[in-house]
Scaffold this motif. Structure first.
Motif, mmCIF file in Angstrom:
data_model
loop_
_atom_site.group_PDB
_atom_site.id
_atom_site.type_symbol
_atom_site.label_atom_id
_atom_site.label_comp_id
_atom_site.label_asym_id
_atom_site.label_seq_id
_atom_site.Cartn_x
_atom_site.Cartn_y
_atom_site.Cartn_z
ATOM 1 N N VAL A 45 0.456 -18.866 11.420
ATOM 2 C CA VAL A 45 0.503 -18.376 12.793
ATOM 3 C C VAL A 45 -0.919 -18.057 13.248
ATOM 4 O O VAL A 45 -1.591 -17.199 12.670
ATOM 5 C CB VAL A 45 1.406 -17.127 12.923
ATOM 6 C CG1 VAL A 45 1.511 -16.696 14.379
ATOM 7 C CG2 VAL A 45 2.792 -17.410 12.339
ATOM 8 N N ILE A 75 -3.314 -16.513 15.981
ATOM 9 C CA ILE A 75 -3.073 -15.378 16.867
ATOM 10 C C ILE A 75 -4.320 -15.045 17.679
ATOM 11 O O ILE A 75 -5.418 -14.928 17.133
ATOM 12 C CB ILE A 75 -2.662 -14.140 16.040
ATOM 13 C CG1 ILE A 75 -1.438 -14.470 15.181
ATOM 14 C CG2 ILE A 75 -2.399 -12.940 16.944
ATOM 15 C CD1 ILE A 75 -1.212 -13.497 14.054
ATOM 16 N N VAL A 95 7.981 -13.905 13.886
ATOM 17 C CA VAL A 95 6.958 -14.327 14.857
ATOM 18 C C VAL A 95 7.199 -13.714 16.229
ATOM 19 O O VAL A 95 6.289 -13.148 16.833
ATOM 20 C CB VAL A 95 6.889 -15.868 14.953
ATOM 21 C CG1 VAL A 95 5.931 -16.307 16.056
ATOM 22 C CG2 VAL A 95 6.471 -16.459 13.612
ATOM 23 N N ILE A 112 5.366 -10.039 15.065
ATOM 24 C CA ILE A 112 3.959 -10.374 15.332
ATOM 25 C C ILE A 112 3.647 -10.274 16.818
ATOM 26 O O ILE A 112 2.663 -9.646 17.214
ATOM 27 C CB ILE A 112 3.606 -11.771 14.790
ATOM 28 C CG1 ILE A 112 3.632 -11.767 13.258
ATOM 29 C CG2 ILE A 112 2.249 -12.237 15.311
ATOM 30 C CD1 ILE A 112 3.412 -13.117 12.609
ATOM 31 N N ALA A 113 4.467 -10.876 17.639
ATOM 32 C CA ALA A 113 4.198 -10.894 19.081
ATOM 33 C C ALA A 113 4.232 -9.507 19.712
ATOM 34 O O ALA A 113 3.649 -9.295 20.778
ATOM 35 C CB ALA A 113 5.182 -11.817 19.794
ATOM 36 N N VAL A 130 -1.607 -8.291 20.914
ATOM 37 C CA VAL A 130 -1.370 -9.727 20.716
ATOM 38 C C VAL A 130 -1.106 -10.366 22.071
ATOM 39 O O VAL A 130 -0.220 -9.947 22.820
ATOM 40 C CB VAL A 130 -0.206 -9.989 19.740
ATOM 41 C CG1 VAL A 130 0.180 -11.467 19.736
ATOM 42 C CG2 VAL A 130 -0.601 -9.546 18.337
ATOM 43 N N ARG A 142 -1.257 -14.079 22.425
ATOM 44 C CA ARG A 142 -0.662 -15.409 22.272
ATOM 45 C C ARG A 142 -0.576 -15.761 20.796
ATOM 46 O O ARG A 142 -1.425 -15.348 20.001
ATOM 47 C CB ARG A 142 -1.544 -16.425 23.009
ATOM 48 C CG ARG A 142 -1.080 -17.822 23.014
ATOM 49 C CD ARG A 142 -1.987 -18.751 23.843
ATOM 50 N NE ARG A 142 -3.385 -18.365 23.802
ATOM 51 C CZ ARG A 142 -4.101 -18.012 24.879
ATOM 52 N NH1 ARG A 142 -3.576 -18.016 26.065
ATOM 53 N NH2 ARG A 142 -5.371 -17.685 24.756
ATOM 54 N N THR A 143 0.463 -16.531 20.448
ATOM 55 C CA THR A 143 0.583 -17.047 19.085
ATOM 56 C C THR A 143 0.854 -18.546 19.134
ATOM 57 O O THR A 143 1.449 -19.049 20.091
ATOM 58 C CB THR A 143 1.729 -16.371 18.297
ATOM 59 O OG1 THR A 143 2.976 -16.666 18.937
ATOM 60 C CG2 THR A 143 1.525 -14.879 18.189
ATOM 61 N N THR A 186 2.423 -21.238 16.305
ATOM 62 C CA THR A 186 3.035 -21.271 14.983
ATOM 63 C C THR A 186 3.136 -22.697 14.472
ATOM 64 O O THR A 186 3.616 -23.584 15.168
ATOM 65 C CB THR A 186 4.438 -20.632 15.025
ATOM 66 O OG1 THR A 186 4.312 -19.302 15.529
ATOM 67 C CG2 THR A 186 5.073 -20.601 13.655
#
Length: 88
Positions: free
Chosen positions: A6, A8, A56, A60-61, A66, A68-69, A71
């Motif tokens: 991922v 980030i 995710v 994570i988001a 944060v 943008r991610t 994956t």
């Protein structure tokens, strides 16, 4: 076992704290601060696609800062290390 990489991007104000917060997430085996267009790379391990999606999109988001991610789900691993045994 699924593995995802991922990429980030975080808000600049979150740079000092985001790495530790990412590393604390269950399912994130490693979090790296990196150079280039992304700020961090998280290695994520999950048993099922639903679990990966949760890690995710919900964990994570939702880390503060944060933005943008991106994956990338791995198809195969090529390594000298038996990662399946380590993360089983």
């Amino acid at each position: 076992m699924l593995t995802a990489i991922v990429l980030i991007t975080v808000d600049r104000k979150a740079l000092p704290t985001a790495g530790e917060r990412l590393a604390e997430i269950e399912g994130v085996s490693e979090a790296y601060s990196v150079t280039c267009e992304f700020d961090f790379i998280a290695m994520v391990r999950a048993k099922h696609h639903d679990e990966l999606a949760d890690i995710v999109t919900r964990r994570i988001a939702q880390v503060e800062g944060v933005v943008r991610t991106h994956t990338h789900v791995a198809f195969k691993v090529f390594s000298r290390y038996d990662l399946e045994r380590i993360f089983a």
